[in-house]
Design a protein around this motif. Structure first.
Motif, PDB file in Angstrom:
ATOM      1  N   PHE A 167      39.205  48.837  27.052  1.00 49.30           N
ATOM      2  CA  PHE A 167      40.171  49.548  26.220  1.00 49.30           C
ATOM      3  C   PHE A 167      41.291  50.093  27.092  1.00 49.30           C
ATOM      4  CE2 PHE A 167      36.302  49.567  23.755  1.00 49.30           C
ATOM      5  CZ  PHE A 167      36.751  49.342  22.467  1.00 49.30           C
ATOM      6  N   LEU A 168      42.462  50.265  26.448  1.00 51.14           N
ATOM      7  CA  LEU A 168      43.580  50.864  27.178  1.00 51.14           C
ATOM      8  C   LEU A 168      44.308  51.841  26.263  1.00 51.14           C
ATOM      9  CD1 LEU A 168      46.255  49.268  25.959  1.00 51.14           C
ATOM     10  CD2 LEU A 168      45.565  47.526  27.587  1.00 51.14           C
ATOM     11  N   HIS A 198      45.625  53.644  21.454  1.00 55.11           N
ATOM     12  CA  HIS A 198      44.430  53.059  22.063  1.00 55.11           C
ATOM     13  C   HIS A 198      44.155  51.692  21.436  1.00 55.11           C
ATOM     14  CE1 HIS A 198      43.593  57.017  23.818  1.00 55.11           C
ATOM     15  NE2 HIS A 198      43.864  57.519  22.610  1.00 55.11           N
ATOM     16  N   GLU A 199      43.992  50.689  22.269  1.00 60.84           N
ATOM     17  CA  GLU A 199      43.751  49.326  21.786  1.00 60.84           C
ATOM     18  C   GLU A 199      42.716  48.618  22.653  1.00 60.84           C
ATOM     19  OE1 GLU A 199      44.595  48.002  19.123  1.00 60.84           O
ATOM     20  OE2 GLU A 199      46.247  49.267  18.395  1.00 60.84           O
ATOM     21  N   PHE A 200      42.166  47.560  22.047  1.00 62.25           N
ATOM     22  CA  PHE A 200      41.192  46.708  22.746  1.00 62.25           C
ATOM     23  C   PHE A 200      41.941  45.661  23.566  1.00 62.25           C
ATOM     24  CE2 PHE A 200      38.538  42.849  22.804  1.00 62.25           C
ATOM     25  CZ  PHE A 200      37.403  43.352  23.419  1.00 62.25           C
ATOM     26  N   THR A 201      41.398  45.306  24.734  1.00 59.32           N
ATOM     27  CA  THR A 201      42.046  44.308  25.593  1.00 59.32           C
ATOM     28  C   THR A 201      41.012  43.395  26.230  1.00 59.32           C
ATOM     29  OG1 THR A 201      43.517  43.985  27.492  1.00 59.32           O
ATOM     30  CG2 THR A 201      42.002  45.839  27.597  1.00 59.32           C
ATOM     31  N   ASN A 225      46.347  40.216  30.979  1.00 61.79           N
ATOM     32  CA  ASN A 225      45.694  41.061  29.988  1.00 61.79           C
ATOM     33  C   ASN A 225      46.280  40.787  28.607  1.00 61.79           C
ATOM     34  OD1 ASN A 225      44.230  43.412  31.806  1.00 61.79           O
ATOM     35  ND2 ASN A 225      46.063  42.553  32.766  1.00 61.79           N
ATOM     36  N   PHE A 226      45.408  40.634  27.617  1.00 56.63           N
ATOM     37  CA  PHE A 226      45.837  40.299  26.260  1.00 56.63           C
ATOM     38  C   PHE A 226      45.403  41.438  25.334  1.00 56.63           C
ATOM     39  CE2 PHE A 226      44.930  36.535  28.710  1.00 56.63           C
ATOM     40  CZ  PHE A 226      46.097  35.798  28.571  1.00 56.63           C
ATOM     41  N   ILE A 227      46.387  42.050  24.661  1.00 55.26           N
ATOM     42  CA  ILE A 227      46.157  43.256  23.869  1.00 55.26           C
ATOM     43  C   ILE A 227      46.062  42.894  22.385  1.00 55.26           C
ATOM     44  CG2 ILE A 227      47.015  45.579  23.350  1.00 55.26           C
ATOM     45  CD1 ILE A 227      48.706  45.336  25.908  1.00 55.26           C
ATOM     46  N   ASP A 228      45.204  43.607  21.693  1.00 54.33           N
ATOM     47  CA  ASP A 228      45.050  43.388  20.254  1.00 54.33           C
ATOM     48  C   ASP A 228      46.087  44.219  19.488  1.00 54.33           C
ATOM     49  OD1 ASP A 228      43.970  42.344  17.973  1.00 54.33           O
ATOM     50  OD2 ASP A 228      42.424  43.891  17.794  1.00 54.33           O
ATOM     51  N   LYS A 247      51.135  39.281  19.377  1.00 52.32           N
ATOM     52  CA  LYS A 247      50.423  40.294  20.162  1.00 52.32           C
ATOM     53  C   LYS A 247      50.919  40.279  21.601  1.00 52.32           C
ATOM     54  CE  LYS A 247      46.406  40.353  17.178  1.00 52.32           C
ATOM     55  NZ  LYS A 247      44.944  40.180  17.054  1.00 52.32           N
ATOM     56  N   ASP A 248      51.005  41.490  22.157  1.00 49.74           N
ATOM     57  CA  ASP A 248      51.569  41.644  23.492  1.00 49.74           C
ATOM     58  C   ASP A 248      50.555  41.321  24.580  1.00 49.74           C
ATOM     59  OD1 ASP A 248      54.151  42.404  22.757  1.00 49.74           O
ATOM     60  OD2 ASP A 248      53.511  44.479  22.424  1.00 49.74           O
ATOM     61  N   LYS A 249      51.094  41.140  25.768  1.00 46.75           N
ATOM     62  CA  LYS A 249      50.285  40.844  26.951  1.00 46.75           C
ATOM     63  C   LYS A 249      50.994  41.403  28.175  1.00 46.75           C
ATOM     64  CE  LYS A 249      52.235  36.202  26.561  1.00 46.75           C
ATOM     65  NZ  LYS A 249      52.847  36.466  25.246  1.00 46.75           N
ATOM     66  N   PHE A 250      50.251  41.587  29.234  1.00 41.45           N
ATOM     67  CA  PHE A 250      50.870  42.023  30.485  1.00 41.45           C
ATOM     68  C   PHE A 250      50.053  41.502  31.656  1.00 41.45           C
ATOM     69  CE2 PHE A 250      47.787  45.368  29.734  1.00 41.45           C
ATOM     70  CZ  PHE A 250      47.329  45.712  30.997  1.00 41.45           C
TER      71      PHE A 250
END
Length: 475
Positions: A167-168, A198-201, A225-228, A247-250
């Motif tokens: 989580f992040l 707060h999101e799951f990654t 990293n791939f964010i929900d 969906k975003d990523k970093f």
């Protein structure tokens, strides 16, 4: 009995002394072996790991401190909500537990910032954004893929991959061209009293590890990293169909200093070459010493076994168990090695049986068995095992010639009444018939006659003659 027990105990003690001599000889290891072991211990202050020694012989925990570059773009491609991505700083800490030379479990905490400008599509009033990554807490499986130093006892560089999830929490701030800004940190309403979103990654990554010494290492790695969610950069950007959010990523490229935790007397499992463990065990002097000791013990045991197997009087009973040593050759002995008093009647019976068997093996008539005789014991209708081979040969002949018939005539000696002897002779003939039928002969090929004590082939006045009369004649 007491004398026997005493004699056996003396022999047992003698054999026991032989075994002890073998053990003493084995314990007297040559000085060269002792010196080699002593020198070997001096050379290795750290205990040498064993192939099957388990994880307890290694240091398996490590802590790492990393710093690097955070970015909302990834090397595997894909669009971002902003055209220009400005790399920003990231930092974190990792804790890893290794469960073998290949696999380990790692926990990571990451923090930092991500920036970008020139949105692809949205409100033209937006100029840029900066997202604060408050935390990223993930758990991953780490796999060591290989090394470039397999020919060295200690590895100096290794490659690894990792993948996991967690989580992040993040807080994006959007900046407008008029100088104003918007941040989720200070929103009311839906985000009231919430510092971070707060999101799951999920993430994957790879890296290279360099050994400084057995305690410290430098790692370089890269993760995607791939964010929900699609709000990492502060805006929701729809896909081409106008309905779904992208969906975003970093990514995070980093370098870290890793410290191995544990006793200095144990090697770090990361740098132990599994191939060298096998070689070390083959080279280990202590194993060679143990092998030499086992060889000496085996020699002592072999001498004891030879003593146990010895049979000086050649009566078939080992000297260790022989209660009557030095028995003359040819004398029949019992299990204890003592002469057996044999009944002369039994000797005569065996002689008669041997003669009958010789006659049976030569008696033939036009290819069919005839004039075969089966001898029985006194007042008995059981077939003796000595005649099984004869009856099997008869059965084979009758099955091969099913148009041939034979007569089984039972007889007895003159002891007992005539009625008893008639019944006994019938029982003997029926016993032979039952054996042949069981062997596969057609019952119609066998005729049975009971002759009693008539037609004796020898005098009933002697035991040898009576033996010959207790018979079944096959013709």
């Amino acid at each position: 009995m007491l004398i026997l027990a005493y004699g056996q105990s003396k022999k047992y003690k003698a054999v026991q002394r032989s075994l002890q001599d073998g053990a003493v000889a084995a314990s007297s290891v040559p000085d060269t072996l002792k010196k080699a072991r002593h020198v070997n211990k001096k050379k290795s202050a750290v205990p040498t790991p064993k192939v099957f020694g388990g994880l307890k012989q290694f240091r398996t925990w490590s802590v790492g401190f990393n710093a690097g570059v955070l970015s909302t773009s990834v090397v595997t491609g894909g669009e971002n909500d902003f055209r220009k991505v400005a790399p920003d700083a990231g930092y974190g800490i990792s804790v890893r537990k290794q469960f073998g030379h290949i696999f380990g479990l790692q926990f990571d905490i990451l923090s930092g910032h991500m920036s970008g400008s020139v949105p692809r599509q949205y409100d033209e009033a937006i100029s840029s954004y900066r997202t604060e990554l408050g935390y990223s807490a993930t758990t991953s499986i780490v796999a060591n893929l290989g090394t470039v130093s397999y020919m060295q006892r200690k590895q100096s560089m290794s490659f690894f991959v990792l993948g996991g999830e967690g989580f992040l929490g993040f807080a994006p701030t959007v900046y407008y061209k008029d100088g104003t800004s918007f941040s989720t940190k200070y929103l009311n309403g839906a985000f009231k009293n919430k510092v971070y979103i707060h999101e799951f990654t999920t993430f994957v990554g790879a890296g290279v590890k360099f050994r400084i010494n057995d305690r410290f290492a430098v790692n370089t790695g890269y993760t995607e990293n791939f964010i929900d969610d699609d709000f990492l950069d502060g805006i929701h950007n729809m896909s081409a169909n106008g309905r779904d959010y992208q969906k975003d990523k970093f990514s995070y490229g980093y370098a870290s200093l890793e410290f191995s935790i544990g006793k200095s007397s144990k090697p770090n499992i990361d740098w132990v070459n599994p191939v060298s463990l096998i070689y070390n065990e083959l080279e280990d002097h202590s194993i060679r010493d143990e092998f030499e000791i086992l060889k000496m013990r085996l020699t002592g045991i072999e001498h004891a076994i030879i003593e146990l197997k010895g049979d000086s009087d050649e009566d078939g009973v080992p000297d260790y168990f022989d209660k009557c040593p030095n028995t003359p050759k040819g004398v029949i002995v019992d299990g204890a090695g003592c002469p057996v008093k044999v009944d002369s009647t039994l000797i005569k019976r065996d002689s008669v049986i041997r003669e009958i068997l010789i006659k049976n093996s030569t008696a033939t008539d036009t290819g069919m068995p005839c004039n075969k005789t089966i001898i029985f014991n006194y007042n008995n209708a059981e077939i003796m095992p000595a005649y099984f081979k004869t009856l099997d040969a008869i059965a084979a002949e009758l099955k091969a010639n099913n148009n041939k018939n034979v007569v089984l005539s039972g007889y007895s000696s003159s002891e007992g009444t005539s009625d008893h002897n008639m019944r006994l002779s019938l029982q003997r003939a029926l016993a032979v018939k039952a054996y042949l039928v069981k062997a596969g002969v057609n019952e119609k090929q066998l005729a049975v006659k009971a002759m009693g004590e008539t037609k004796a082939v020898a005098s009933n006045a002697s035991e040898e003659g009576r033996m010959l009369n207790r018979r079944v004649q096959i013709y």
